[in-house]
Design a protein around this motif. Structure first.
Motif, PDB file in Angstrom:
ATOM      1  N   GLU A 192       0.614  -1.218   0.002  1.00 47.46           N
ATOM      2  CA  GLU A 192      -0.120   0.647   0.017  1.00 47.46           C
ATOM      3  C   GLU A 192       0.861   1.370   0.109  1.00 47.46           C
ATOM      4  OE1 GLU A 192      -2.059  -1.179   3.752  1.00 47.46           O
ATOM      5  OE2 GLU A 192      -1.132  -0.569   5.195  1.00 47.46           O
ATOM      6  N   TYR A 193       2.036   1.293   0.362  1.00 45.94           N
ATOM      7  CA  TYR A 193       2.892   2.196   0.078  1.00 45.94           C
ATOM      8  C   TYR A 193       4.117   2.605  -0.575  1.00 45.94           C
ATOM      9  CZ  TYR A 193       1.001   3.129   5.104  1.00 45.94           C
ATOM     10  OH  TYR A 193       0.399   3.551   6.176  1.00 45.94           O
ATOM     11  N   ASP A 194       3.810   1.535  -1.162  1.00 44.94           N
ATOM     12  CA  ASP A 194       5.579   1.254  -2.347  1.00 44.94           C
ATOM     13  C   ASP A 194       4.660   1.996  -3.530  1.00 44.94           C
ATOM     14  OD1 ASP A 194       6.776  -0.176  -0.790  1.00 44.94           O
ATOM     15  OD2 ASP A 194       6.061  -2.189  -2.121  1.00 44.94           O
ATOM     16  N   ASP A 195       2.927   2.089  -4.222  1.00 47.04           N
ATOM     17  CA  ASP A 195       3.288   2.463  -5.157  1.00 47.04           C
ATOM     18  C   ASP A 195       3.991   4.344  -5.206  1.00 47.04           C
ATOM     19  OD1 ASP A 195       1.910   0.723  -6.343  1.00 47.04           O
ATOM     20  OD2 ASP A 195      -0.255   0.542  -5.564  1.00 47.04           O
ATOM     21  N   GLU A 196       2.867   4.734  -3.678  1.00 43.72           N
ATOM     22  CA  GLU A 196       3.471   6.075  -3.390  1.00 43.72           C
ATOM     23  C   GLU A 196       4.696   7.261  -3.476  1.00 43.72           C
ATOM     24  OE1 GLU A 196       1.480   7.027  -0.167  1.00 43.72           O
ATOM     25  OE2 GLU A 196      -0.547   6.927  -0.845  1.00 43.72           O
ATOM     26  N   ALA A 197       5.710   5.632  -3.480  1.00 45.77           N
ATOM     27  CA  ALA A 197       6.827   6.092  -3.106  1.00 45.77           C
ATOM     28  C   ALA A 197       7.480   6.370  -4.720  1.00 45.77           C
ATOM     29  CB  ALA A 197       7.952   4.578  -3.117  1.00 45.77           C
ATOM     30  N   GLU A 198       7.286   5.920  -5.939  1.00 43.68           N
ATOM     31  CA  GLU A 198       6.907   6.311  -7.335  1.00 43.68           C
ATOM     32  C   GLU A 198       6.337   7.643  -8.189  1.00 43.68           C
ATOM     33  OE1 GLU A 198       7.924   3.097  -9.506  1.00 43.68           O
ATOM     34  OE2 GLU A 198       9.792   2.101  -8.295  1.00 43.68           O
ATOM     35  N   GLN A 199       4.645   6.963  -7.571  1.00 45.01           N
ATOM     36  CA  GLN A 199       3.698   7.558  -8.270  1.00 45.01           C
ATOM     37  C   GLN A 199       3.238   8.565  -6.676  1.00 45.01           C
ATOM     38  OE1 GLN A 199       0.867   5.131  -9.173  1.00 45.01           O
ATOM     39  NE2 GLN A 199      -1.168   5.792 -10.486  1.00 45.01           N
ATOM     40  N   THR A 200       2.542  10.028  -7.430  1.00 45.33           N
ATOM     41  CA  THR A 200       2.058  10.359  -6.279  1.00 45.33           C
ATOM     42  C   THR A 200       0.674  11.348  -7.153  1.00 45.33           C
ATOM     43  OG1 THR A 200       3.612  13.150  -7.375  1.00 45.33           O
ATOM     44  CG2 THR A 200       4.345  10.973  -5.589  1.00 45.33           C
ATOM     45  N   ILE A 201       0.263  11.488  -8.746  1.00 42.44           N
ATOM     46  CA  ILE A 201      -0.640  11.570  -8.712  1.00 42.44           C
ATOM     47  C   ILE A 201      -1.264  10.457  -8.921  1.00 42.44           C
ATOM     48  CG2 ILE A 201      -1.719  12.885 -10.093  1.00 42.44           C
ATOM     49  CD1 ILE A 201       0.813  14.627 -10.808  1.00 42.44           C
ATOM     50  N   PHE A 202      -2.935  10.243  -8.602  1.00 37.66           N
ATOM     51  CA  PHE A 202      -3.891   9.452  -8.960  1.00 37.66           C
ATOM     52  C   PHE A 202      -5.273   9.956  -9.343  1.00 37.66           C
ATOM     53  CE2 PHE A 202      -1.072   8.556  -5.331  1.00 37.66           C
ATOM     54  CZ  PHE A 202      -0.360   7.304  -5.298  1.00 37.66           C
ATOM     55  N   GLN A 203      -5.588   9.373 -10.470  1.00 38.39           N
ATOM     56  CA  GLN A 203      -7.074  10.175 -11.055  1.00 38.39           C
ATOM     57  C   GLN A 203      -7.855   9.126 -10.123  1.00 38.39           C
ATOM     58  OE1 GLN A 203      -6.641   9.624 -15.488  1.00 38.39           O
ATOM     59  NE2 GLN A 203      -8.308  10.596 -14.799  1.00 38.39           N
ATOM     60  N   THR A 204      -8.806  10.172 -10.410  1.00 35.40           N
ATOM     61  CA  THR A 204      -9.638   9.450  -9.257  1.00 35.40           C
ATOM     62  C   THR A 204     -11.636   9.880  -9.770  1.00 35.40           C
ATOM     63  OG1 THR A 204     -10.468  11.354  -8.258  1.00 35.40           O
ATOM     64  CG2 THR A 204      -9.014  10.084  -6.891  1.00 35.40           C
ATOM     65  N   GLY A 205     -11.335  10.535 -11.164  1.00 41.11           N
ATOM     66  CA  GLY A 205     -12.112  10.354 -11.562  1.00 41.11           C
ATOM     67  C   GLY A 205     -11.801  11.045 -13.621  1.00 41.11           C
TER      68      GLY A 205
END
Length: 291
Positions: A192-205
Motif C-alpha cells: 500500500e505504501y510502495d506505489d506512493e514511493a514513485e507515484q504521487t498523482i492518482f486519477q479519481t474520476g
C-alpha cells in the motif's frame, strides 16, 4: 629389452600427492559480507544457483546490516486518523487512500494511541456514530536504530505486521511494516505504501485527481500541461502555500490555470493531500456567446 617395472614411479607419486592435496585443500574462509557476496556471484556465474536465489541470499545478508531508518516510510507520507473525528468524516479518507491499517492519534500527531484496521470497520459502517476507541488496537513503537533482522524476528514472534518508528526525542519519525522488511530479501512486494514511493498523482474520476503535496512541480506540470513556477519551491504543496499566503488548511480551495486545487489533508506545518479538478468550459455560456 626394456623392463616395464623399471619405469620411474616418481611422476605417479607426485600425481597422487597432487590429487590428495586438492581433496584436503581448504578454501580461504570469507572475512566479511562482501567476500560472501563474491562467492555468491561466482556460484551464479557457474550456474550453481540462479540469479533470483543469489539476490535473495544477498538481501538476507543486507538485512542484518540495515536499520529501520534505512527503509521506513517517513512521517510526511503516513496517513494518520484523528480519534476525535467522526467516523462519517473518516470513511471517505479511509476509502480514498485504500490502506488496510491506519495509525490513530489524539490531540497531537505525535501522540499515536493505536492502529485501526480497515477490516474492523466493516461491521460498523451501518452505524456511523460508533465510538472508534474500542476498535483501535495497541501500537508497537520501535527506535530508528533497530536492526531489520531483529525487527523481523519480533514481527514473526508477535504476529504483528506494523510498527511506529520514533526518533531519539520520542517524536514520530515514520512507519514500517513486515512487508517492508521482507522486500529487502525477496524483492519488491506490491504494498500500500510502495506505489506512493514513485507515484504521487492518482486519477479519481474523469476530470479529478488525488495529488500528494510532495509532488515535484516539474512532474505536476508534465502531468497536467500547466506552467506552475518552480523558481522558489520544489513541490506543489510549497507552491500552494505561497499562493495562499499561509500554511494550507483542510478544505481551502484556489483556482489556477484551469484547475481547482482543494486541500484534502493538512497538518499544522504543511499540506499533505490535494484534490485537483480540471475546470470544464461552461457550455451554456459558450453557446450563448455564439448566438
Amino acid at each position: 629389452m626394456s623392463d616395464s617395472h623399471s619405469s620411474d614411479p616418481e611422476p605417479r607419486k607426485k600425481k597422487r600427492l597432487s590429487r590428495l592435496s586438492g581433496i584436503f585443500k581448504r578454501r580461504p574462509e570469507p572475512e566479511d559480507r562482501e567476500d560472501i557476496k563474491a562467492i555468491l556471484q561466482s556460484a551464479q556465474e557457474r550456474g550453481i544457483i540462479d540469479s533470483e536465489a543469489a539476490a535473495m541470499i544477498s538481501g538476507a545478508l543486507d538485512v542484518a546490516s540495515k536499520t529501520v531508518a534505512d527503509i521506513m516510510v517517513p512521517r510526511a507520507r503516513i496517513d494518520l486518523l484523528d480519534i476525535s473525528t467522526p467516523l462519517a468524516e473518516l470513511l471517505p479518507i479511509i476509502i480514498e487512500t485504500g490502506r488496510s491499517r491506519f495509525p490513530v492519534y489524539e490531540n497531537d500527531r505525535d501522540n499515536i494511541i493505536g492502529i485501526l484496521l480497515a477490516k474492523d470497520l466493516l461491521l460498523s459502517i451501518a452505524n456511523p456514530g460508533i465510538d472508534l476507541r474500542p476498535l483501535v488496537r495497541p501500537a508497537v513503537f520501535i527506535p530508528e536504530t533497530k536492526r531489520l533482522n531483529v525487527l523481523l524476528h519480533e514481527f514473526r514472534s508477535s504476529r504483528n505486521h506494523i510498527a511506529i518508528v520514533i526518533d531519539e526525542h520520542g517524536s514520530t519519525a515514520g512507519l514500517i511494516t513486515m512487508e517492508d522488511v521482507l522486500e529487502q530479501i525477496v524483492g519488491d512486494i506490491e504494498d500500500e505504501y510502495d506505489d506512493e514511493a514513485e507515484q504521487t498523482i492518482f486519477q479519481t474520476g474523469h476530470n479529478g485527481w488525488r495529488v500528494m503535496a510532495i509532488t515535484e512541480i516539474e512532474d505536476f506540470n508534465d502531468a497536467f500541461g500547466t506552467h506552475l513556477t518552480d523558481d522558489e519551491f520544489d513541490t506543489v504543496g510549497g507552491w500552494l502555500g505561497a499562493e495562499l499566503g499561509h500554511i494550507p488548511r483542510r478544505g481551502e480551495t484556489i483556482e489556477r490555470q484551469g484547475l481547482r486545487f482543494t486541500v484534502l489533508r493538512a497538518d499544522p506545518k504543511r499540506a499533505l493531500w490535494l484534490h485537483v479538478q480540471r475546470e470544464l468550459p461552461n457550455l451554456e455560456d459558450s453557446s450563448t456567446a455564439t448566438l
